[in-house]
Motif scaffolding. Structure first.
Motif, PDB file in Angstrom:
ATOM      1  N   TYR A  82       0.858  -1.175   0.000  1.00  0.00           N
ATOM      2  CA  TYR A  82       0.000   0.000   0.000  1.00  0.00           C
ATOM      3  C   TYR A  82       0.902   1.236   0.000  1.00  0.00           C
ATOM      4  CZ  TYR A  82      -3.732   3.204   1.303  1.00  0.00           C
ATOM      5  OH  TYR A  82      -4.632   4.227   1.315  1.00  0.00           O
ATOM      6  N   ASN A  83       0.566   2.209  -0.820  1.00  0.00           N
ATOM      7  CA  ASN A  83       1.334   3.454  -0.868  1.00  0.00           C
ATOM      8  C   ASN A  83       0.749   4.480   0.085  1.00  0.00           C
ATOM      9  OD1 ASN A  83       3.194   2.608  -2.798  1.00  0.00           O
ATOM     10  ND2 ASN A  83       1.816   3.126  -4.467  1.00  0.00           N
ATOM     11  N   ILE A  84       1.630   5.051   0.893  1.00  0.00           N
ATOM     12  CA  ILE A  84       1.270   6.165   1.766  1.00  0.00           C
ATOM     13  C   ILE A  84       2.125   7.333   1.302  1.00  0.00           C
ATOM     14  CG2 ILE A  84       1.198   7.035   4.122  1.00  0.00           C
ATOM     15  CD1 ILE A  84       1.024   4.106   5.058  1.00  0.00           C
ATOM     16  N   GLY A  85       1.545   8.170   0.467  1.00  0.00           N
ATOM     17  CA  GLY A  85       2.336   9.215  -0.185  1.00  0.00           C
ATOM     18  C   GLY A  85       3.321   8.545  -1.124  1.00  0.00           C
ATOM     19  N   SER A  86       4.598   8.874  -0.997  1.00  0.00           N
ATOM     20  CA  SER A  86       5.613   8.255  -1.854  1.00  0.00           C
ATOM     21  C   SER A  86       6.217   6.996  -1.234  1.00  0.00           C
ATOM     22  CB  SER A  86       6.719   9.264  -2.151  1.00  0.00           C
ATOM     23  OG  SER A  86       7.369   9.635  -0.948  1.00  0.00           O
ATOM     24  N   LEU A 118      14.477   7.908  -2.651  1.00  0.00           N
ATOM     25  CA  LEU A 118      15.451   8.904  -2.206  1.00  0.00           C
ATOM     26  C   LEU A 118      15.728   9.956  -3.272  1.00  0.00           C
ATOM     27  CD1 LEU A 118      17.997   6.470  -0.531  1.00  0.00           C
ATOM     28  CD2 LEU A 118      16.182   7.788   0.580  1.00  0.00           C
ATOM     29  N   GLY A 119      15.269   9.708  -4.497  1.00  0.00           N
ATOM     30  CA  GLY A 119      15.511  10.636  -5.597  1.00  0.00           C
ATOM     31  C   GLY A 119      16.697  10.211  -6.443  1.00  0.00           C
ATOM     32  N   PHE A 122      17.465   6.426  -6.835  1.00  0.00           N
ATOM     33  CA  PHE A 122      17.784   5.653  -5.629  1.00  0.00           C
ATOM     34  C   PHE A 122      16.543   5.470  -4.757  1.00  0.00           C
ATOM     35  CE2 PHE A 122      21.978   7.254  -6.726  1.00  0.00           C
ATOM     36  CZ  PHE A 122      22.778   6.151  -6.493  1.00  0.00           C
ATOM     37  N   SER A 123      16.490   4.316  -4.077  1.00  0.00           N
ATOM     38  CA  SER A 123      15.470   4.065  -3.056  1.00  0.00           C
ATOM     39  C   SER A 123      16.090   3.181  -1.989  1.00  0.00           C
ATOM     40  CB  SER A 123      14.220   3.406  -3.650  1.00  0.00           C
ATOM     41  OG  SER A 123      14.540   2.146  -4.203  1.00  0.00           O
ATOM     42  N   THR A 124      15.480   3.178  -0.818  1.00  0.00           N
ATOM     43  CA  THR A 124      15.948   2.316   0.256  1.00  0.00           C
ATOM     44  C   THR A 124      14.786   1.450   0.727  1.00  0.00           C
ATOM     45  OG1 THR A 124      17.131   2.218   2.360  1.00  0.00           O
ATOM     46  CG2 THR A 124      15.485   3.955   2.139  1.00  0.00           C
ATOM     47  N   ARG A 125      15.124   0.237   1.139  1.00  0.00           N
ATOM     48  CA  ARG A 125      14.132  -0.709   1.663  1.00  0.00           C
ATOM     49  C   ARG A 125      14.590  -1.101   3.057  1.00  0.00           C
ATOM     50  NH1 ARG A 125      12.283  -5.194  -2.095  1.00  0.00           N
ATOM     51  NH2 ARG A 125      10.186  -5.310  -1.277  1.00  0.00           N
ATOM     52  N   ILE A 126      13.668  -1.002   4.006  1.00  0.00           N
ATOM     53  CA  ILE A 126      13.949  -1.392   5.388  1.00  0.00           C
ATOM     54  C   ILE A 126      12.858  -2.363   5.801  1.00  0.00           C
ATOM     55  CG2 ILE A 126      14.201  -0.582   7.765  1.00  0.00           C
ATOM     56  CD1 ILE A 126      14.917   2.194   6.486  1.00  0.00           C
ATOM     57  N   GLY A 127      13.268  -3.530   6.320  1.00  0.00           N
ATOM     58  CA  GLY A 127      12.284  -4.530   6.693  1.00  0.00           C
ATOM     59  C   GLY A 127      12.754  -5.395   7.839  1.00  0.00           C
ATOM     60  N   TYR A 128      11.809  -6.146   8.367  1.00  0.00           N
ATOM     61  CA  TYR A 128      12.058  -7.113   9.437  1.00  0.00           C
ATOM     62  C   TYR A 128      11.408  -8.428   9.022  1.00  0.00           C
ATOM     63  CZ  TYR A 128      11.137  -9.770  13.651  1.00  0.00           C
ATOM     64  OH  TYR A 128      11.050 -10.783  14.552  1.00  0.00           O
ATOM     65  N   ARG A 129      12.176  -9.528   9.067  1.00  0.00           N
ATOM     66  CA  ARG A 129      11.617 -10.838   8.708  1.00  0.00           C
ATOM     67  C   ARG A 129      11.665 -11.783   9.906  1.00  0.00           C
ATOM     68  NH1 ARG A 129      15.136 -14.132   4.894  1.00  0.00           N
ATOM     69  NH2 ARG A 129      16.131 -14.593   6.877  1.00  0.00           N
ATOM     70  N   TYR A 130      10.515 -12.405  10.183  1.00  0.00           N
ATOM     71  CA  TYR A 130      10.443 -13.473  11.173  1.00  0.00           C
ATOM     72  C   TYR A 130      10.242 -14.766  10.400  1.00  0.00           C
ATOM     73  CZ  TYR A 130       8.736 -16.617  14.755  1.00  0.00           C
ATOM     74  OH  TYR A 130       8.575 -17.691  15.579  1.00  0.00           O
ATOM     75  N   TRP A 146      16.718  -8.270  10.569  1.00  0.00           N
ATOM     76  CA  TRP A 146      16.547  -6.867  10.194  1.00  0.00           C
ATOM     77  C   TRP A 146      17.317  -6.689   8.904  1.00  0.00           C
ATOM     78  CZ3 TRP A 146      13.088  -3.717  12.145  1.00  0.00           C
ATOM     79  CH2 TRP A 146      12.588  -3.996  13.418  1.00  0.00           C
ATOM     80  N   ARG A 147      16.696  -6.076   7.903  1.00  0.00           N
ATOM     81  CA  ARG A 147      17.381  -5.881   6.633  1.00  0.00           C
ATOM     82  C   ARG A 147      17.210  -4.457   6.137  1.00  0.00           C
ATOM     83  NH1 ARG A 147      14.481 -10.563   3.325  1.00  0.00           N
ATOM     84  NH2 ARG A 147      16.559 -11.305   3.789  1.00  0.00           N
ATOM     85  N   ALA A 148      18.261  -4.000   5.455  1.00  0.00           N
ATOM     86  CA  ALA A 148      18.237  -2.669   4.848  1.00  0.00           C
ATOM     87  C   ALA A 148      18.927  -2.769   3.498  1.00  0.00           C
ATOM     88  CB  ALA A 148      18.946  -1.659   5.737  1.00  0.00           C
ATOM     89  N   GLY A 149      18.343  -2.121   2.504  1.00  0.00           N
ATOM     90  CA  GLY A 149      18.915  -2.175   1.171  1.00  0.00           C
ATOM     91  C   GLY A 149      18.913  -0.817   0.504  1.00  0.00           C
ATOM     92  N   LEU A 150      19.815  -0.672  -0.435  1.00  0.00           N
ATOM     93  CA  LEU A 150      19.890   0.524  -1.261  1.00  0.00           C
ATOM     94  C   LEU A 150      19.799   0.069  -2.713  1.00  0.00           C
ATOM     95  CD1 LEU A 150      20.332   3.607  -1.440  1.00  0.00           C
ATOM     96  CD2 LEU A 150      22.792   3.102  -1.648  1.00  0.00           C
ATOM     97  N   ARG A 151      18.826   0.609  -3.440  1.00  0.00           N
ATOM     98  CA  ARG A 151      18.580   0.212  -4.833  1.00  0.00           C
ATOM     99  C   ARG A 151      18.812   1.414  -5.743  1.00  0.00           C
ATOM    100  NH1 ARG A 151      13.537  -3.102  -7.395  1.00  0.00           N
ATOM    101  NH2 ARG A 151      13.509  -2.078  -9.422  1.00  0.00           N
ATOM    102  N   TYR A 152      19.378   1.109  -6.916  1.00  0.00           N
ATOM    103  CA  TYR A 152      19.522   2.131  -7.945  1.00  0.00           C
ATOM    104  C   TYR A 152      18.881   1.624  -9.230  1.00  0.00           C
ATOM    105  CZ  TYR A 152      21.297   5.400 -11.332  1.00  0.00           C
ATOM    106  OH  TYR A 152      21.370   6.340 -12.338  1.00  0.00           O
TER     107      TYR A 152
END
Length: 184
Positions: A82-86, A118-119, A122-130, A146-152
């Motif tokens: 679901y999108n909340i703004g951007s 991020l403009g 670039f974008s970043t993804r932050i998530g938590y997996r159980y 806990w995961r964090a990613g940077l995408r281009y």
């Protein structure tokens, strides 16, 4: 077991023809507290069902450094979003099968997270997996990641992603992954 693997691979290969995106990933695992290091590869086929729902099939294998020990996971996932703004909020839910030298078992996972643009492509993804084995008494596979990613995104069809996973639980490790994403 062979029939399940063959069936899954046939479904994954058939989905390739209908895939909206394909991800190829290389990962490096740093086993902590006496854990083993490893190297992995992943291939994922994704399909957009509608603007708020995706499905994917994933194959991942990891080899423990210095041994011939391998671990393979086959997964099927659904990702409502679901999108909340951007900002995109998602929750990937998975049912999978893990195969290794001692046998195989079924597991499930849930990964809520956010994707933040991020403009400049670039974008970043932050998530938590159980994740845990369905039969958690017999098989030790409970992890909190806990995961964090940077995408281009180079353009609408080609992207790269760099991700860091902090895995704790029945496995204690840090993972760095580099992936190429091709969208159709």
């Amino acid at each position: 077991m062979k029939k399940l693997v063959i069936g899954f691979l046939m479904a994954a290969m058939a989905s390739f023809a209908m895939a909206d995106n394909v991800i190829i990933e290389r990962s490096w695992t740093d086993g902590l507290n006496g854990g083993k290091d490893g190297d992995g590869v992943l291939m994922k086929y994704g399909k957009t069902i509608n603007k708020n729902l995706e499905a994917d099939f994933q194959y991942q294998t990891i080899q423990t450094d210095g041994t011939k020990s391998m671990s393979t996971r086959l997964e099927a996932g659904v990702i409502p979003s679901y999108n909340i703004g951007s900002i995109k909020v998602y929750a990937r839910t998975v049912l999978g099968e893990k195969y290794n030298t001692t046998g195989n078992f079924t597991y499930a996972s849930i990964e809520p997270g956010v994707i933040i643009p991020l403009g400049g492509g670039f974008s970043t993804r932050i998530g938590y997996r159980y994740r845990d084995a369905i039969d958690s008494v017999k098989f030790a596979d409970r992890t909190n990641t806990w995961r964090a990613g940077l995408r281009y995104d180079f353009d609408n069809q080609n992207a790269v992603n760099l991700r860091f996973d902090r895995v704790r639980g029945d496995q204690t490790q840090n993972i760095i992954a580099l992936s190429y994403i091709r969208s159709f």
